[in-house]
Scaffold this motif. Structure first.
Motif, PDB file in Angstrom:
ATOM      1  N   HIS A 151      14.640  27.248 -13.818  1.00 33.07           N
ATOM      2  CA  HIS A 151      15.849  26.748 -13.175  1.00 33.07           C
ATOM      3  C   HIS A 151      16.186  27.543 -11.918  1.00 33.07           C
ATOM      4  N   SER A 152      15.677  28.754 -11.814  1.00 25.90           N
ATOM      5  CA  SER A 152      16.011  29.621 -10.681  1.00 25.90           C
ATOM      6  C   SER A 152      15.083  29.437  -9.494  1.00 25.90           C
ATOM      7  N   ILE A 153      14.018  28.648  -9.670  1.00 28.01           N
ATOM      8  CA  ILE A 153      13.031  28.480  -8.596  1.00 28.01           C
ATOM      9  C   ILE A 153      13.278  27.181  -7.835  1.00 28.01           C
ATOM     10  N   THR A 154      13.343  27.284  -6.519  1.00 28.73           N
ATOM     11  CA  THR A 154      13.253  26.105  -5.671  1.00 28.73           C
ATOM     12  C   THR A 154      12.327  26.448  -4.507  1.00 28.73           C
ATOM     13  N   VAL A 155      11.897  25.449  -3.780  1.00 31.82           N
ATOM     14  CA  VAL A 155      10.941  25.670  -2.691  1.00 31.82           C
ATOM     15  C   VAL A 155      11.454  25.023  -1.414  1.00 31.82           C
ATOM     16  N   GLU A 156      11.327  25.746  -0.324  1.00 32.74           N
ATOM     17  CA  GLU A 156      11.717  25.231   0.983  1.00 32.74           C
ATOM     18  C   GLU A 156      10.501  25.296   1.910  1.00 32.74           C
ATOM     19  N   VAL A 157      10.100  24.149   2.433  1.00 35.16           N
ATOM     20  CA  VAL A 157       9.020  24.107   3.430  1.00 35.16           C
ATOM     21  C   VAL A 157       9.648  24.304   4.798  1.00 35.16           C
ATOM     22  N   GLU A 158       9.306  25.410   5.425  1.00 38.32           N
ATOM     23  CA  GLU A 158       9.935  25.758   6.699  1.00 38.32           C
ATOM     24  C   GLU A 158       9.231  25.125   7.900  1.00 38.32           C
ATOM     25  N   GLU A 159       7.928  24.935   7.761  1.00 36.04           N
ATOM     26  CA  GLU A 159       7.161  24.347   8.875  1.00 36.04           C
ATOM     27  C   GLU A 159       5.915  23.684   8.307  1.00 36.04           C
ATOM     28  N   MET A 160       5.577  22.518   8.829  1.00 37.10           N
ATOM     29  CA  MET A 160       4.383  21.818   8.362  1.00 37.10           C
ATOM     30  C   MET A 160       3.856  20.942   9.487  1.00 37.10           C
ATOM     31  N   GLY A 161       2.575  21.068   9.777  1.00 35.59           N
ATOM     32  CA  GLY A 161       1.995  20.237  10.832  1.00 35.59           C
ATOM     33  C   GLY A 161       0.517  20.531  11.013  1.00 35.59           C
ATOM     34  N   LEU A 162      -0.187  19.588  11.630  1.00 37.41           N
ATOM     35  CA  LEU A 162      -1.616  19.765  11.888  1.00 37.41           C
ATOM     36  C   LEU A 162      -1.827  20.842  12.943  1.00 37.41           C
ATOM     37  N   ARG A 163      -2.789  21.713  12.708  1.00 43.16           N
ATOM     38  CA  ARG A 163      -3.065  22.795  13.647  1.00 43.16           C
ATOM     39  C   ARG A 163      -3.663  22.225  14.930  1.00 43.16           C
ATOM     40  N   GLU A 164      -3.117  22.698  16.042  1.00 45.76           N
ATOM     41  CA  GLU A 164      -3.581  22.213  17.343  1.00 45.76           C
ATOM     42  C   GLU A 164      -4.962  22.774  17.670  1.00 45.76           C
ATOM     43  N   GLY A 165      -5.702  22.004  18.460  1.00 51.15           N
ATOM     44  CA  GLY A 165      -6.995  22.470  18.943  1.00 51.15           C
ATOM     45  C   GLY A 165      -8.140  22.264  17.979  1.00 51.15           C
ATOM     46  N   ARG A 166      -7.884  21.636  16.831  1.00 57.87           N
ATOM     47  CA  ARG A 166      -8.959  21.387  15.864  1.00 57.87           C
ATOM     48  C   ARG A 166      -9.668  20.086  16.201  1.00 57.87           C
ATOM     49  N   GLY A 170       0.790  -1.225   0.000  1.00 63.65           N
ATOM     50  CA  GLY A 170       0.000   0.000   0.000  1.00 63.65           C
ATOM     51  C   GLY A 170       0.819   1.269   0.000  1.00 63.65           C
ATOM     52  N   GLU A 171       2.103   1.190   0.331  1.00 62.82           N
ATOM     53  CA  GLU A 171       2.955   2.382   0.321  1.00 62.82           C
ATOM     54  C   GLU A 171       3.290   2.733  -1.124  1.00 62.82           C
ATOM     55  N   ILE A 172       3.088   4.002  -1.517  1.00 60.01           N
ATOM     56  CA  ILE A 172       3.317   4.362  -2.921  1.00 60.01           C
ATOM     57  C   ILE A 172       4.616   5.118  -3.142  1.00 60.01           C
ATOM     58  N   THR A 173       5.232   5.608  -2.075  1.00 54.29           N
ATOM     59  CA  THR A 173       6.521   6.282  -2.200  1.00 54.29           C
ATOM     60  C   THR A 173       7.205   6.297  -0.837  1.00 54.29           C
ATOM     61  N   ASP A 174       8.543   6.372  -0.848  1.00 53.01           N
ATOM     62  CA  ASP A 174       9.263   6.521   0.413  1.00 53.01           C
ATOM     63  C   ASP A 174       9.713   7.966   0.606  1.00 53.01           C
ATOM     64  N   GLU A 175       9.253   8.833  -0.283  1.00 58.19           N
ATOM     65  CA  GLU A 175       9.646  10.242  -0.200  1.00 58.19           C
ATOM     66  C   GLU A 175       8.900  10.914   0.957  1.00 58.19           C
ATOM     67  N   PRO A 176       9.594  11.700   1.804  1.00 61.48           N
ATOM     68  CA  PRO A 176       8.909  12.392   2.896  1.00 61.48           C
ATOM     69  C   PRO A 176       7.816  13.326   2.366  1.00 61.48           C
ATOM     70  N   GLU A 177       6.720  13.437   3.112  1.00 55.62           N
ATOM     71  CA  GLU A 177       5.606  14.295   2.687  1.00 55.62           C
ATOM     72  C   GLU A 177       6.053  15.731   2.468  1.00 55.62           C
ATOM     73  N   VAL A 178       6.991  16.207   3.301  1.00 54.11           N
ATOM     74  CA  VAL A 178       7.430  17.599   3.190  1.00 54.11           C
ATOM     75  C   VAL A 178       8.108  17.843   1.833  1.00 54.11           C
ATOM     76  N   THR A 179       8.825  16.842   1.323  1.00 53.64           N
ATOM     77  CA  THR A 179       9.469  16.977   0.013  1.00 53.64           C
ATOM     78  C   THR A 179       8.429  16.997  -1.104  1.00 53.64           C
ATOM     79  N   LEU A 180       7.426  16.122  -1.000  1.00 53.58           N
ATOM     80  CA  LEU A 180       6.368  16.090  -2.010  1.00 53.58           C
ATOM     81  C   LEU A 180       5.596  17.410  -2.027  1.00 53.58           C
ATOM     82  N   VAL A 181       5.341  17.966  -0.848  1.00 55.58           N
ATOM     83  CA  VAL A 181       4.633  19.245  -0.762  1.00 55.58           C
ATOM     84  C   VAL A 181       5.449  20.350  -1.430  1.00 55.58           C
ATOM     85  N   ALA A 182       6.755  20.392  -1.148  1.00 54.76           N
ATOM     86  CA  ALA A 182       7.622  21.403  -1.764  1.00 54.76           C
ATOM     87  C   ALA A 182       7.607  21.272  -3.286  1.00 54.76           C
TER      88      ALA A 182
END
Length: 325
Positions: free
Chosen positions: A235-250, A206-218
């Protein structure tokens, strides 16, 4: 991450209990010139979007693994960048990544678009694979078959066959496919699986990739940013995900994933292009990326997207190391 070089199957008598007789497992990658359809083909075979695809050349920058599960086999597809003439340190590192992957896999599928003539770039690529000390099995994949008439396809297949004598190689098979139309994908998968060694499953079912979710999101954010930008910008564009997580209290039934990310470019003028008039372009990118991230992760997303300038990051070893290249 499983190491392809260490993933060879054990002796048949040592296969884990429950492994079906004759079960095969192993690694394959698709290679080809930029825009040969490698990422689209990988996604189609995996059955889910794990690699970004764009009309812009040299879109792929990571070796992303997609896992194809079958009753008789587990096929791990490694989506790699296109081999190209490097102009930057990033380009050199991407080429090294491609060549390194060739030495790890059991099968290499060479993507040769049916709507384009076989050119020097194709022959160079196949010639480089032919020089490898340990030869993977080779399959020729005539991609984009839906874009040509039968007569043109027949000419293309003959030209592909002619590479055997020209370059001293042997195709295990030649398969025309259309990833977008879903044509012959099962045939291609069967041909690749037949060349894999017998062995156990390498990843959980059932696993479709071993790539971390943060990399796929970027990558999904970068894909959205690539649409409609000028030729010099991709070629000049790259993306860095600085923070990712479920919002608390939901409430559990109403989760919200917070993603804080930055699109990084090399010059102030590029930053202006990405932001657009009164932020219009940035809003479009954010909306498109959020939709793709929600589809991938199955969770509503709050996306906070910024644009930063990191001068000449493609040529700076320190910047490349920090950004994961």
């Amino acid at each position: 991450m499983t190491d392809a070089t260490a993933a060879g199957p054990p002796d048949e008598g040592q296969l884990p209990a429950g492994t079906p007789p004759g079960f095969r497992s192993g690694f394959a990658c698709f290679v080809g010139r930029p825009n040969a359809g490698k990422s689209t083909l990988t996604n189609a075979l995996v059955g889910s979007k794990i690699a970004i695809a764009s009309s812009k050349p040299q879109t792929t920058r990571h070796a992303i693994r997609g896992i194809v599960h079958r009753p008789d086999a587990q096929l791990v597809l490694i989506d790699t960048p296109g081999l190209h003439k490097p102009r930057t340190l990033l380009g050199e590192r991407l080429n090294d990544l491609v060549r390194g992957t060739w030495t790890e896999v059991d099968v290499v599928g060479v993507c040769l678009p049916a709507n384009e003539k076989i050119g020097p770039g194709d022959t160079y690529l196949v010639g480089e694979i032919a020089k490898l000390p340990k030869q993977p099995r080779l399959i020729a994949v005539a991609t984009k078959s839906d874009l040509v008439r039968p007569e043109r396809m027949a000419q293309h297949l003959l030209a592909i066959q002619g590479l055997e004598q020209t370059l001293g190689i042997a195709w295990s098979s030649i398969v025309p496919v259309s990833a977008t139309a879903g044509e012959q994908l099962d045939v291609l998968a069967d041909e690749i699986v037949a060349l894999l060694p017998e062995g156990p499953m390498l990843y959980p079912d059932g696993e479709i990739t071993d790539e971390p979710e943060v990399t796929l999101v970027a990558e999904l954010i970068r894909e959205a940013a690539l649409e409609g930008v000028r030729d010099e910008l991709p070629h000049s564009i790259t993306v860095e995900v600085e923070e990712m997580g479920l919002r608390e209290g939901r409430p559990e039934n109403k989760p919200l994933l917070d993603v804080y990310a930055s699109m990084i470019v090399e010059r102030d003028s590029q930053k202006g292009i990405i932001i657009g008039h009164r932020g219009s372009r940035l809003k479009e990118i954010g909306a498109a990326a959020r939709q793709q991230i929600e589809a991938l992760l199955g969770t509503p997303v709050y996306l906070d997207l910024k644009v930063k300038v990191l001068k000449e990051w493609q040529r700076n070893a320190k910047h490349l190391n920090r950004l994961g290249f």
